[in-house]
Design a protein around this motif. Structure first.
Motif, PDB file in Angstrom:
ATOM      1  N   HIS A 151       0.284   6.706  -8.030  1.00 25.45           N
ATOM      2  CA  HIS A 151      -1.120   7.127  -8.027  1.00 25.45           C
ATOM      3  C   HIS A 151      -1.466   7.790  -9.360  1.00 25.45           C
ATOM      4  CE1 HIS A 151      -4.490   9.611  -5.927  1.00 25.45           C
ATOM      5  NE2 HIS A 151      -4.985   8.607  -6.613  1.00 25.45           N
ATOM      6  N   ASP A 210      -8.213   6.607  -2.148  1.00 25.14           N
ATOM      7  CA  ASP A 210      -8.854   7.481  -3.128  1.00 25.14           C
ATOM      8  C   ASP A 210     -10.268   6.945  -3.372  1.00 25.14           C
ATOM      9  OD1 ASP A 210      -9.633   9.101  -5.222  1.00 25.14           O
ATOM     10  OD2 ASP A 210      -7.713   8.959  -6.284  1.00 25.14           O
ATOM     11  N   ALA A 239       3.087   9.347  -5.084  1.00 21.79           N
ATOM     12  CA  ALA A 239       2.418  10.262  -6.014  1.00 21.79           C
ATOM     13  C   ALA A 239       2.524   9.815  -7.471  1.00 21.79           C
ATOM     14  CB  ALA A 239       2.974  11.669  -5.854  1.00 21.79           C
ATOM     15  N   LEU A 297       1.834   1.928  -3.531  1.00 23.05           N
ATOM     16  CA  LEU A 297       0.721   2.458  -4.320  1.00 23.05           C
ATOM     17  C   LEU A 297       0.416   3.911  -3.991  1.00 23.05           C
ATOM     18  CD1 LEU A 297      -1.731  -0.575  -4.144  1.00 23.05           C
ATOM     19  CD2 LEU A 297      -0.377   0.161  -6.125  1.00 23.05           C
ATOM     20  N   ARG A 298       0.711   4.330  -2.773  1.00 27.50           N
ATOM     21  CA  ARG A 298       0.410   5.698  -2.345  1.00 27.50           C
ATOM     22  C   ARG A 298       1.420   6.728  -2.826  1.00 27.50           C
ATOM     23  NH1 ARG A 298      -1.609   3.638   3.303  1.00 27.50           N
ATOM     24  NH2 ARG A 298      -3.844   3.623   2.884  1.00 27.50           N
ATOM     25  N   ILE A 304      -5.436   2.852  -1.628  1.00 27.41           N
ATOM     26  CA  ILE A 304      -4.662   4.067  -1.405  1.00 27.41           C
ATOM     27  C   ILE A 304      -5.522   5.184  -0.833  1.00 27.41           C
ATOM     28  CG2 ILE A 304      -2.889   3.495  -3.067  1.00 27.41           C
ATOM     29  CD1 ILE A 304      -4.182   5.290  -5.092  1.00 27.41           C
ATOM     30  N   THR A 333       0.831  -1.200   0.000  1.00 27.22           N
ATOM     31  CA  THR A 333       0.000   0.000   0.000  1.00 27.22           C
ATOM     32  C   THR A 333       0.867   1.252   0.000  1.00 27.22           C
ATOM     33  OG1 THR A 333      -1.289  -1.303   1.573  1.00 27.22           O
ATOM     34  CG2 THR A 333      -2.209   0.728   0.915  1.00 27.22           C
ATOM     35  N   LEU A 336      -1.881   5.228 -12.045  1.00 29.56           N
ATOM     36  CA  LEU A 336      -3.158   4.522 -11.928  1.00 29.56           C
ATOM     37  C   LEU A 336      -4.302   5.365 -12.482  1.00 29.56           C
ATOM     38  CD1 LEU A 336      -2.834   2.948  -8.366  1.00 29.56           C
ATOM     39  CD2 LEU A 336      -2.770   1.755 -10.564  1.00 29.56           C
ATOM     40  N   VAL A 337      -4.302   6.644 -12.154  1.00 30.34           N
ATOM     41  CA  VAL A 337      -5.328   7.554 -12.671  1.00 30.34           C
ATOM     42  C   VAL A 337      -5.263   7.577 -14.193  1.00 30.34           C
ATOM     43  CG1 VAL A 337      -6.060   9.974 -12.790  1.00 30.34           C
ATOM     44  CG2 VAL A 337      -5.415   8.965 -10.585  1.00 30.34           C
ATOM     45  N   ARG A 360     -12.322   8.035  -6.603  1.00 35.02           N
ATOM     46  CA  ARG A 360     -12.015   7.298  -7.842  1.00 35.02           C
ATOM     47  C   ARG A 360     -12.471   5.847  -7.733  1.00 35.02           C
ATOM     48  NH1 ARG A 360      -7.775  11.102  -8.258  1.00 35.02           N
ATOM     49  NH2 ARG A 360      -7.972  12.229 -10.221  1.00 35.02           N
ATOM     50  N   PHE A 396      -7.584   1.832  -6.031  1.00 35.18           N
ATOM     51  CA  PHE A 396      -7.936   3.152  -5.516  1.00 35.18           C
ATOM     52  C   PHE A 396      -8.434   3.066  -4.078  1.00 35.18           C
ATOM     53  CE2 PHE A 396      -8.303   4.415 -10.129  1.00 35.18           C
ATOM     54  CZ  PHE A 396      -7.215   5.271 -10.101  1.00 35.18           C
TER      55      PHE A 396
END
Length: 97
Positions: A18, A56, A15, A12-13, A54, A9, A21-22, A59, A51
């Motif tokens: 992330h 979010d 920046a 994944l967090r 992390i 995790t 992924l977006v 999302r 998402f």
């Protein structure tokens, strides 16, 4: 069953992860020209899970809404008992948790 760890995790967090992924979601399942094809439930589920992990939830919620009442065992089996993990993360993302 593999369960995600804090290290997973934390990665994944970051920046840049992330942001990737977006971008991946926007170029695939969130793209206006996207049409569901074989495996789409799993793909939406993967984005929802990532998402969610992390934090979010906004999302993640978009992917849960796209899934409706559908789910696949993968990726939720990586987060514990698949049905429990799915309901937990879906409820949190959609504000019912």
């Amino acid at each position: 069953m593999r369960v995600w760890t804090g290290k997973s995790t934390d990665y994944l967090r970051q920046a840049h992860v992330h942001a990737e992924l977006v971008e991946g979601a926007e170029r695939s399942v969130l793209h206006p020209h996207y049409r569901p094809a074989y495996g789409w439930v799993t793909i939406q589920g993967v984005f929802a899970a990532l998402f969610s992990l992390i934090g979010d939830t906004a999302r993640a919620a978009a992917h849960f809404r796209a899934l409706g009442n559908l789910a696949s065992e993968y990726p939720w089996s990586y987060l514990g008992k698949p049905a429990h993990a799915y309901v937990k993360h879906r409820s949190a993302a959609l504000g019912r948790g």
